[in-house]
Design a protein around this motif. Structure first.
Motif, PDB file in Angstrom:
ATOM      1  N   MET A 170       0.816  -1.143  -0.073  1.00 43.20           N
ATOM      2  CA  MET A 170      -0.059   0.033  -0.079  1.00 43.20           C
ATOM      3  C   MET A 170       0.960   1.470   0.088  1.00 43.20           C
ATOM      4  O   MET A 170       0.675   1.967  -0.760  1.00 43.20           O
ATOM      5  CB  MET A 170      -0.924   0.001   1.070  1.00 43.20           C
ATOM      6  CG  MET A 170      -1.913   1.277   1.389  1.00 43.20           C
ATOM      7  SD  MET A 170      -3.267   0.916   2.464  1.00 43.20           S
ATOM      8  CE  MET A 170      -3.977  -0.569   2.289  1.00 43.20           C
ATOM      9  N   ALA A 171       2.021   1.266   0.784  1.00 44.11           N
ATOM     10  CA  ALA A 171       2.997   2.465   0.775  1.00 44.11           C
ATOM     11  C   ALA A 171       3.580   2.696  -0.595  1.00 44.11           C
ATOM     12  O   ALA A 171       3.774   3.596  -1.098  1.00 44.11           O
ATOM     13  CB  ALA A 171       3.904   2.188   1.850  1.00 44.11           C
ATOM     14  N   ARG A 172       3.864   1.330  -1.088  1.00 43.20           N
ATOM     15  CA  ARG A 172       4.586   1.507  -2.433  1.00 43.20           C
ATOM     16  C   ARG A 172       3.702   2.067  -3.464  1.00 43.20           C
ATOM     17  O   ARG A 172       4.032   3.068  -4.375  1.00 43.20           O
ATOM     18  CB  ARG A 172       4.878   0.173  -2.802  1.00 43.20           C
ATOM     19  CG  ARG A 172       6.095  -0.211  -2.080  1.00 43.20           C
ATOM     20  CD  ARG A 172       7.031  -1.472  -2.873  1.00 43.20           C
ATOM     21  NE  ARG A 172       6.239  -2.479  -3.355  1.00 43.20           N
ATOM     22  CZ  ARG A 172       5.819  -3.559  -2.875  1.00 43.20           C
ATOM     23  NH1 ARG A 172       6.317  -4.040  -1.504  1.00 43.20           N
ATOM     24  NH2 ARG A 172       5.254  -4.599  -3.263  1.00 43.20           N
ATOM     25  N   GLN A 173       2.539   1.711  -3.459  1.00 44.90           N
ATOM     26  CA  GLN A 173       1.513   2.232  -4.390  1.00 44.90           C
ATOM     27  C   GLN A 173       1.008   3.590  -3.994  1.00 44.90           C
ATOM     28  O   GLN A 173       0.848   4.298  -5.091  1.00 44.90           O
ATOM     29  CB  GLN A 173       0.427   1.334  -4.350  1.00 44.90           C
ATOM     30  CG  GLN A 173       0.357  -0.011  -5.114  1.00 44.90           C
ATOM     31  CD  GLN A 173      -0.484  -1.227  -4.725  1.00 44.90           C
ATOM     32  OE1 GLN A 173      -1.570  -1.078  -4.755  1.00 44.90           O
ATOM     33  NE2 GLN A 173       0.246  -2.521  -4.424  1.00 44.90           N
ATOM     34  N   MET A 174       0.941   3.970  -2.678  1.00 36.27           N
ATOM     35  CA  MET A 174       0.612   5.373  -2.772  1.00 36.27           C
ATOM     36  C   MET A 174       1.896   6.311  -3.431  1.00 36.27           C
ATOM     37  O   MET A 174       1.684   7.290  -3.760  1.00 36.27           O
ATOM     38  CB  MET A 174       0.899   5.569  -1.075  1.00 36.27           C
ATOM     39  CG  MET A 174      -0.524   5.111  -0.393  1.00 36.27           C
ATOM     40  SD  MET A 174      -0.514   5.133   1.358  1.00 36.27           S
ATOM     41  CE  MET A 174      -0.781   7.019   1.492  1.00 36.27           C
ATOM     42  N   LYS A 175       3.176   5.876  -3.028  1.00 30.35           N
ATOM     43  CA  LYS A 175       4.083   6.550  -3.702  1.00 30.35           C
ATOM     44  C   LYS A 175       4.180   6.661  -5.304  1.00 30.35           C
ATOM     45  O   LYS A 175       4.170   7.603  -6.090  1.00 30.35           O
ATOM     46  CB  LYS A 175       5.730   5.932  -3.331  1.00 30.35           C
ATOM     47  CG  LYS A 175       6.895   6.639  -3.715  1.00 30.35           C
ATOM     48  CD  LYS A 175       8.137   6.067  -3.116  1.00 30.35           C
ATOM     49  CE  LYS A 175       9.330   6.757  -3.833  1.00 30.35           C
ATOM     50  NZ  LYS A 175      10.681   6.232  -3.379  1.00 30.35           N
ATOM     51  N   GLN A 176       3.773   5.574  -5.833  1.00 30.80           N
ATOM     52  CA  GLN A 176       3.868   5.489  -7.336  1.00 30.80           C
ATOM     53  C   GLN A 176       2.560   6.289  -7.757  1.00 30.80           C
ATOM     54  O   GLN A 176       2.833   7.027  -8.955  1.00 30.80           O
ATOM     55  CB  GLN A 176       3.501   4.113  -7.689  1.00 30.80           C
ATOM     56  CG  GLN A 176       4.634   2.944  -7.525  1.00 30.80           C
ATOM     57  CD  GLN A 176       4.276   1.441  -7.241  1.00 30.80           C
ATOM     58  OE1 GLN A 176       2.878   1.217  -7.735  1.00 30.80           O
ATOM     59  NE2 GLN A 176       5.224   0.621  -7.194  1.00 30.80           N
ATOM     60  N   LEU A 177       1.471   6.279  -7.045  1.00 33.61           N
ATOM     61  CA  LEU A 177       0.330   7.268  -7.536  1.00 33.61           C
ATOM     62  C   LEU A 177       0.609   8.514  -7.203  1.00 33.61           C
ATOM     63  O   LEU A 177      -0.334   9.655  -7.533  1.00 33.61           O
ATOM     64  CB  LEU A 177      -0.665   6.565  -6.941  1.00 33.61           C
ATOM     65  CG  LEU A 177      -1.325   5.194  -7.307  1.00 33.61           C
ATOM     66  CD1 LEU A 177      -2.462   4.670  -6.519  1.00 33.61           C
ATOM     67  CD2 LEU A 177      -1.860   5.301  -8.747  1.00 33.61           C
ATOM     68  N   GLY A 178       1.625   8.996  -6.352  1.00 35.09           N
ATOM     69  CA  GLY A 178       1.865  10.490  -6.046  1.00 35.09           C
ATOM     70  C   GLY A 178       0.713  10.870  -4.854  1.00 35.09           C
ATOM     71  O   GLY A 178       0.226  12.230  -4.831  1.00 35.09           O
ATOM     72  N   VAL A 179       0.295   9.977  -4.146  1.00 33.44           N
ATOM     73  CA  VAL A 179      -0.359  10.348  -3.095  1.00 33.44           C
ATOM     74  C   VAL A 179       0.334  10.840  -1.943  1.00 33.44           C
ATOM     75  O   VAL A 179       1.201   9.982  -1.289  1.00 33.44           O
ATOM     76  CB  VAL A 179      -1.372   8.934  -2.336  1.00 33.44           C
ATOM     77  CG1 VAL A 179      -2.365   9.436  -1.296  1.00 33.44           C
ATOM     78  CG2 VAL A 179      -2.249   8.237  -3.511  1.00 33.44           C
ATOM     79  N   GLN A 180       0.024  12.128  -1.518  1.00 35.40           N
ATOM     80  CA  GLN A 180       1.106  12.578  -0.652  1.00 35.40           C
ATOM     81  C   GLN A 180       0.707  12.379   0.930  1.00 35.40           C
ATOM     82  O   GLN A 180       1.502  12.682   1.698  1.00 35.40           O
ATOM     83  CB  GLN A 180       1.090  14.269  -0.809  1.00 35.40           C
ATOM     84  CG  GLN A 180       1.227  14.449  -2.228  1.00 35.40           C
ATOM     85  CD  GLN A 180       2.874  14.230  -2.477  1.00 35.40           C
ATOM     86  OE1 GLN A 180       3.759  14.576  -1.704  1.00 35.40           O
ATOM     87  NE2 GLN A 180       3.133  13.805  -3.616  1.00 35.40           N
ATOM     88  N   ALA A 181      -0.455  11.814   0.987  1.00 34.72           N
ATOM     89  CA  ALA A 181      -0.793  11.539   2.457  1.00 34.72           C
ATOM     90  C   ALA A 181      -0.027  10.796   3.270  1.00 34.72           C
ATOM     91  O   ALA A 181       0.783   9.735   2.596  1.00 34.72           O
ATOM     92  CB  ALA A 181      -2.429  11.070   2.506  1.00 34.72           C
ATOM     93  N   LYS A 182       0.095  10.905   4.625  1.00 37.62           N
ATOM     94  CA  LYS A 182       0.687   9.884   5.416  1.00 37.62           C
ATOM     95  C   LYS A 182       0.065   8.528   5.622  1.00 37.62           C
ATOM     96  O   LYS A 182      -1.253   8.621   5.328  1.00 37.62           O
ATOM     97  CB  LYS A 182       0.927  10.435   6.760  1.00 37.62           C
ATOM     98  CG  LYS A 182       1.301  11.826   6.953  1.00 37.62           C
ATOM     99  CD  LYS A 182       3.018  11.841   7.018  1.00 37.62           C
ATOM    100  CE  LYS A 182       3.600  13.182   7.454  1.00 37.62           C
ATOM    101  NZ  LYS A 182       5.206  12.795   7.330  1.00 37.62           N
TER     102      LYS A 182
END
Length: 374
Positions: free
Chosen positions: A234-246
């Motif tokens: 989930m953390a990796r995909q947040m980074k890939q999608l540019g999701v800036q949230a903690k």
């Protein structure tokens, strides 16, 4: 001369056999995920219990004039409710009256009935509040509950991170749902907007559609009720999608496995709440870490010290009471307190710890790093 030596040897063997016959065997059961994605946690917990058993047998302790030999019997509950009930029945059928675990709430809640009927005490780290709301007197939760973990993470998000707009994802396990609901409840009480509550499973690895939806809502933090094998991708995909949230979570993502699986996507952007005192700051914490590392050639993870403490807590009551009767030991644990590596264990009428500090972590170089007690 040979005959004399043979007779002497036989006499010594007979004496040794007689001495062994005087020993009382106390079986310590362990139930945890020893296979599958969570096996790293299950094995770490088992090793904590094993270290305590080995230390007790090296002393050993005496109860009722007899030396106690502790025997660890470990069952793989696979982190699965059905398998967990089977594991509980196997331990009960083996005459086990003292159990450490289960690890997962989804396992602990149904399995606790089996243990209760068998007159066995259990010391789980499973955090769902429902576990200790069943009215059983045999449960001693050796960790903070979801109420403490989820609410403290929400308070930290509001007061320290200063976020206003958050979202929640849970894996639909008893643990994940309970933790997420407690976070959501406190988040709203603290004035945060909960922009969405999404659902996944404890087997999922693709969270793209969920995260894309949450990105469009401009959330500043995503709280995940679940485990590291899902939290890391989930953390990796947040980074890939540019999701800036903690990315926020509970104790089950406060593990080196989270950093190992998540790589450079897991850093100070990931925060988690874990019950108990920091081993580094606990009086006997460094000594425990050194013993554990020497015995297993690995650093203790989240709950190894709690499982170690639970076995020694059982033994301390047996020695104090001069009895291995689980009913007496349970009553003693309920009424008293035990100072262990991870803190002081004192329980309320339901079996929850009266006081369990919660520590907030982020990640540095792939490892959980404590930033605040809350």
């Amino acid at each position: 001369m040979k005959l004399k030596h043979s007779v002497s040897a036989a006499a010594l063997l007979a004496m040794a056999a007689g001495a062994c016959a005087q020993d009382m065997v106390v079986k310590i059961g362990h139930s945890g995920p020893l296979s599958g994605a969570q096996a790293f946690s299950g094995k770490d917990n088992e090793n904590g219990a094993r270290l305590a058993v080995e230390e007790l047998n090296a002393k050993p302790i005496t109860v009722g004039g007899k030396k106690i030999k502790f025997e660890l019997i470990s069952e793989d509950d696979q982190g699965d409710p059905k398998a967990g009930v089977s594991a509980a029945q196997k331990l009960a059928d083996a005459g086990v009256k003292y159990v450490v675990g289960p690890y997962n709430s989804g396992v602990a809640i149904p399995a606790s009935r089996i243990y209760n009927e068998a007159g066995a005490l259990i010391a789980p780290v499973a955090t769902n509040p429902k576990l200790t709301q069943q009215g059983y007197k045999n449960i001693f939760r050796i960790n903070a509950s979801d109420t403490q973990l989820g609410s403290k993470m929400a308070l930290y998000a509001a007061n320290e991170l200063k976020v206003k707009n958050v979202a929640v994802i849970d894996d639909r396990t008893a643990f994940g749902q309970g933790l997420a609901e407690e976070f959501k409840k406190q988040a709203r009480a603290s004035g945060l907007q909960v922009a969405g509550h999404e659902y996944t499973t404890d087997k999922a690895v693709d969270f793209t559609s969920i995260l894309t939806k949450l990105k469009s809502k401009n959330v500043q933090a995503v709280f995940f009720g679940g485990y590291a094998p899902q939290g890391a991708p989930m953390a990796r995909q947040m980074k890939q999608l540019g999701v800036q949230a903690k990315l926020l979570g509970g104790d089950t993502i406060c593990t080196a496995e989270m950093g190992k699986l998540g790589g450079d996507a897991v850093g100070d952007n990931v925060l988690c709440a874990q019950g108990g005192a920091l081993l580094e700051k606990a009086a006997s914490g460094p000594a425990f870490k050194a013993k554990f590392k020497k015995r297993f050639n690995a650093e203790p993870d989240v709950y190894a010290s709690a499982y170690y403490d639970a076995v020694l807590m059982y033994a301390a009551s047996m020695q104090k009471l001069n009895s291995i009767d689980p009913a007496k030991v349970g009553a003693d644990i309920s009424a008293g307190s035990y100072k262990g590596v991870s803190g002081t264990y004192a329980f309320d009428a339901k079996g929850d710890m009266k006081s369990s500090p919660v520590t907030i972590f982020n990640f540095k170089n792939g490892q959980p790093a404590a930033i605040s007690s809350y």
